[in-house]
Design a protein around this motif. Sequence first.
Motif, PDB file in Angstrom:
ATOM      1  N   HIS A   1       0.852  -1.196   0.000  1.00 30.91           N
ATOM      2  CA  HIS A   1       0.000   0.000   0.000  1.00 30.91           C
ATOM      3  C   HIS A   1       0.885   1.243   0.000  1.00 30.91           C
ATOM      4  CE1 HIS A   1      -3.897   2.033   1.639  1.00 30.91           C
ATOM      5  NE2 HIS A   1      -3.144   2.933   1.023  1.00 30.91           N
TER       6      HIS A   1
ATOM      7  N   LYS B   1      -9.535  -1.012  -5.984  1.00 30.27           N
ATOM      8  CA  LYS B   1      -9.506  -0.222  -4.754  1.00 30.27           C
ATOM      9  C   LYS B   1     -10.766   0.632  -4.678  1.00 30.27           C
ATOM     10  CE  LYS B   1      -7.895   1.760  -1.029  1.00 30.27           C
ATOM     11  NZ  LYS B   1      -6.688   2.567  -0.897  1.00 30.27           N
TER      12      LYS B   1
ATOM     13  N   TYR C   1     -12.695   3.507  -2.320  1.00 29.84           N
ATOM     14  CA  TYR C   1     -12.631   4.463  -1.217  1.00 29.84           C
ATOM     15  C   TYR C   1     -14.049   4.667  -0.690  1.00 29.84           C
ATOM     16  CZ  TYR C   1      -7.836   5.352  -2.572  1.00 29.84           C
ATOM     17  OH  TYR C   1      -6.491   5.205  -2.841  1.00 29.84           O
TER      18      TYR C   1
ATOM     19  N   HIS D   1     -10.693   1.304   1.435  1.00 30.45           N
ATOM     20  CA  HIS D   1     -10.438   2.298   2.475  1.00 30.45           C
ATOM     21  C   HIS D   1     -11.769   2.407   3.208  1.00 30.45           C
ATOM     22  CE1 HIS D   1      -8.748   6.252   4.036  1.00 30.45           C
ATOM     23  NE2 HIS D   1      -9.980   6.194   4.509  1.00 30.45           N
TER      24      HIS D   1
ATOM     25  N   HIS E   1      -5.328  -0.441   5.946  1.00 31.87           N
ATOM     26  CA  HIS E   1      -4.951   0.378   7.109  1.00 31.87           C
ATOM     27  C   HIS E   1      -5.989   0.407   8.255  1.00 31.87           C
ATOM     28  CE1 HIS E   1      -7.350   3.224   4.832  1.00 31.87           C
ATOM     29  NE2 HIS E   1      -6.369   3.671   4.077  1.00 31.87           N
TER      30      HIS E   1
ATOM     31  N   ASN F   1      -5.680   9.708   7.186  1.00 31.61           N
ATOM     32  CA  ASN F   1      -6.872   8.876   7.160  1.00 31.61           C
ATOM     33  C   ASN F   1      -6.466   7.402   7.109  1.00 31.61           C
ATOM     34  OD1 ASN F   1      -8.580  11.170   6.897  1.00 31.61           O
ATOM     35  ND2 ASN F   1      -8.067  11.255   4.747  1.00 31.61           N
TER      36      ASN F   1
ATOM     37  N   ASP G   1       1.035   2.523   3.615  1.00 30.16           N
ATOM     38  CA  ASP G   1       0.209   3.658   3.163  1.00 30.16           C
ATOM     39  C   ASP G   1       1.102   4.881   2.940  1.00 30.16           C
ATOM     40  OD1 ASP G   1      -1.962   5.143   2.379  1.00 30.16           O
ATOM     41  OD2 ASP G   1      -2.795   5.398   4.382  1.00 30.16           O
TER      42      ASP G   1
HETATM   43 ZN    ZN Z   1      -6.776   5.021   2.510  1.00 20.93          ZN
END
Ligand code: ZN
Length: 404
Positions: free
Chosen positions: A18, A102, A104, A134, A188, A231, A258
């Motif tokens: 990441h 991915k 979000y 995320h 994360h 974040n 991240d």
């Molecule tokens: Zn993220």
Amino acid sequence: ETVYAYGMHLLPGVIDAHVHMRDPGGTDKEDLRTGSMAAAKGGVTTILDMPNTSPATVSQKLLEEKLTLASVKSIVNYGFFMGATIDNIGELKKAKRTPGIKIYMGSTTGDLFLKDPAMLEAIFAETKLPIAVHAEDENIITKNFEEFGLTRNVVDHSRIRTPEAEASAVRKAVALAKEYKHRLHLCHMSSALALAEFEDHADLITAEVTPHHLLLNESDYMNLGTLAQMNPALKSAADNAALLQALLDDQIQIVATDHAPHRYEDKCQRYPDSPSGVPGVETSLPLMLDLVAKEKCTLEDVVHWMCEGPALVWDIMEKGRIEVGYDADLVLVDMNKTMAIRGPHMQTKCRWTPFEGREVTGWPVRTWVCGKEVYREGEFDVSRPGIEVMFEHSRGGYWAGIDG
Ligand code: ZN
Ligand code: NCD
Ligand code: ZN
């Protein structure tokens, strides 16, 4: 060549699953050359990069343009996630040469926040590639941290997303993964509350944690101010402990950074002008080795979480252009070296770190990518590009990887 390594440890190269290398479109902050050099220096031999670049990586064409950029700029091996938008499900269905999709679920750097719950469900229902999320719920963002008495570079804590925001999004993603039997990876993780929303069954659901969510917490705002704005936001010391325990229990399989480089000047602006995210690709291995030195985990654990885990979670198989034999991605580490982490000494273009001044024991000293030495005690060989990583999704995930 004979490599003398008395008293050192030779580990598999770290796979950082990441990172945000800001290439293309944000190369004032980082690019695939500087970011991959930072990686090599940190003992990272493979990076999986996120799609929130400019333009965002939301089509096969844009993904392949990134692969072409990396083929000339990256000195470590690389792969690129494809981002989900409101209208690119056709691209997601036929995506290839990518570890996964991915999504979000809350807003963050870039503009890939997928607001529409119907589209979120459609992606789980209709696509095949693993989905990384995320997980933060946009609608639950209030918490008041005024009791910390912040004065300098104050982060507006009334706008920081809470453990509830993370837990809520994790709950939604996990429900969709179970309903559609779709491989889900939770990026994360930052709170014990979110960990309570999923069980340990890594054939379907895997998770990751960053070194900063393991090692920093709300008490660090006092010193770091907006430098610690990210974040998901930092949580409590109890959350730090719960996250390490989740790694030890294999509920979380990987440590990824991240790596989110932002310019120092930008980070020093007042909230909300200050951007969210912290760099990390160069400091993750030393920080984790320091946990070994402090006897919080073993060297084998670190290899599980940073090398084997990401390879299994993302079904990374043998690499592209290797014709004969097996590629050697390796890092030599010196467990007797104690040194302070210093932003100005770093290779990343942004040259600051939320771990400024922290003394850590255990440092990478030499790194090989595909058998070629790319980093040796401060010196780089940038003449040897890394290669594209191949993903074998057909084997069906984490445990299939272990069995096979
Ligand atoms: Zn993220
Ligand atoms: C990341 C970035 O800057 O790209 N920022 C962050 O705060 N983590 C994006 C992200 O991973 O959410
Ligand atoms: Zn990220």
